[in-house]
Design an enzyme around this catalytic site. Sequence first.
Site, PDB file in Angstrom:
ATOM      1  N   HIS A   1       0.876  -1.178   0.000  1.00 58.37           N
ATOM      2  CA  HIS A   1       0.000   0.000   0.000  1.00 58.37           C
ATOM      3  C   HIS A   1       0.916   1.232   0.000  1.00 58.37           C
ATOM      4  CE1 HIS A   1      -2.801   2.963   1.734  1.00 58.37           C
ATOM      5  NE2 HIS A   1      -3.786   2.132   1.445  1.00 58.37           N
TER       6      HIS A   1
ATOM      7  N   ASP B   1       3.415  -3.785   8.148  1.00 60.02           N
ATOM      8  CA  ASP B   1       2.135  -3.117   7.968  1.00 60.02           C
ATOM      9  C   ASP B   1       1.049  -4.161   8.222  1.00 60.02           C
ATOM     10  OD1 ASP B   1      -0.245  -2.224   6.918  1.00 60.02           O
ATOM     11  OD2 ASP B   1       0.595  -1.492   5.034  1.00 60.02           O
TER      12      ASP B   1
ATOM     13  N   GLN C   1      -4.188  -4.883   7.124  1.00 61.01           N
ATOM     14  CA  GLN C   1      -5.169  -5.853   6.613  1.00 61.01           C
ATOM     15  C   GLN C   1      -5.097  -7.188   7.360  1.00 61.01           C
ATOM     16  OE1 GLN C   1      -7.588  -5.222   4.720  1.00 61.01           O
ATOM     17  NE2 GLN C   1      -6.979  -3.297   3.790  1.00 61.01           N
TER      18      GLN C   1
ATOM     19  N   LYS D   1     -10.222  -0.565  10.623  1.00 63.67           N
ATOM     20  CA  LYS D   1     -10.307  -1.808   9.843  1.00 63.67           C
ATOM     21  C   LYS D   1     -10.624  -2.997  10.746  1.00 63.67           C
ATOM     22  CE  LYS D   1      -7.109  -0.151   6.317  1.00 63.67           C
ATOM     23  NZ  LYS D   1      -7.923   0.171   5.145  1.00 63.67           N
TER      24      LYS D   1
ATOM     25  N   CYS E   1      -4.556   2.227  -3.819  1.00 62.90           N
ATOM     26  CA  CYS E   1      -3.334   2.810  -3.223  1.00 62.90           C
ATOM     27  C   CYS E   1      -2.159   1.866  -3.398  1.00 62.90           C
ATOM     28  CB  CYS E   1      -3.524   3.136  -1.739  1.00 62.90           C
ATOM     29  SG  CYS E   1      -4.802   4.335  -1.444  1.00 62.90           S
TER      30      CYS E   1
END
Length: 383
Positions: free
Chosen positions: A98, A175, A178, A201, A338
């Site tokens: 991303h 990261d 997700q 999220k 993104c």
Amino acid sequence: MYLDSAATAQKPQIVLDALTDYYINQNANVHRGLYQLAFQATEDYEKIRQQVGEFVGVNADNIVFTRGTTEALNLVASSFGPLVVHPDSEILVTAAEHHSNFIPWQQLAKRTGAKFVVVPPDDQGIVTTDAIIDHVTAKTAIVAVAQVTNVTGHVVDVARIGQAVHAKGGYLVVDGAQAVAHMPVDMRQLGADFYAFSGHKIYGPTGIGALVGKKQLLQQMPPIAFGGEMIDMVTEAESTWAPSPLKFEAGTPNIAGVFGLSAAITYLTQSDAEAREQHERALLDQLRTGLQAIPGMTVYGDSEGVSVVSFNLAGVHPHDLATYLDEQSIAVRAGHHCAQPLMTQLNIPATVRASVGLYSNEDDVERLLSAVRAAGRYFNESE
Ligand SMILES: Cc1ncc(COP(=O)(O)O)c(C=O)c1O
């Protein structure tokens, strides 16, 4: 019908109640007031830091509250980056990142003169764990990867990447935007140096998230924003900082967001993690299999991916397909997600992406599949 939970999840009542309860019954600034209401708000705010820590297997002082993943990753790149990256270093990311986990490192490389190494994907849009490890060298100062990528849902083996990076003396930044909603995250097993995620999220509010960091690294890092309760002493000549994590939380923090995040974690953890994973796995399998059966369909990623499925239908621009679906009240995302470097590598402008949450069900997936089939007939027959 909402199939865009990867962009942001819908919020359960417990989260909405936590936000209003804070504003109605507990509204006071934290770490500054000398009255009961402020003491209570501060105590609860710090207890939630501990809850967030337990959620990912660390102590409270490993948790910095941020606005979300993007801010957390930028904090690491701006504050920690210059401590370990030199002109002859390499910074390693993948083409599937991303932008929030791509641009901060690209810019750090530009500022320091380091080499920016981007690991390419295969033709399914996947950058495998092995491909990442193959690119780690003795010059690699930082590897920054998504545990789960937001275009294909591919999952990398963070622990294995961590071992490879640490063996060469580098640091691993993950990261987790997700990942956290879809799998248990335990920093003791992952071994990453930093891990970032967003509240919105995982069914929490927007504007709140966390940077999880190793204590000795957080202690070495300078603050990058100044003011509020991040100080120790301020004189005309000099200023000193509060210990980490407070030194990274300049200004009035998103206190309501922290209370909402707490409720979101309670919501997420009150159900069985395995049952949650199975529910989402079944929906993704149904979605993938159904899409693959549609003529002219390309489905990206692999069947092990979590949370999202990206696809394109021959002869139909992804934006047209998403607009067609929207006309039937089906919310999916279409665009570059993104992740423009990945789109460039795949030589496509965009994909359509459907993503599921705990509230998604088989009927939602079936409705999407039948609408995509109808779209294929509509666009391709009307040509
Ligand atoms: C993989 C990944 N990383 C980072 C982000 C950025 O998260 P946020 O906008 O909450 O900071 C997202 C959001 O879509 C994402 O999917």
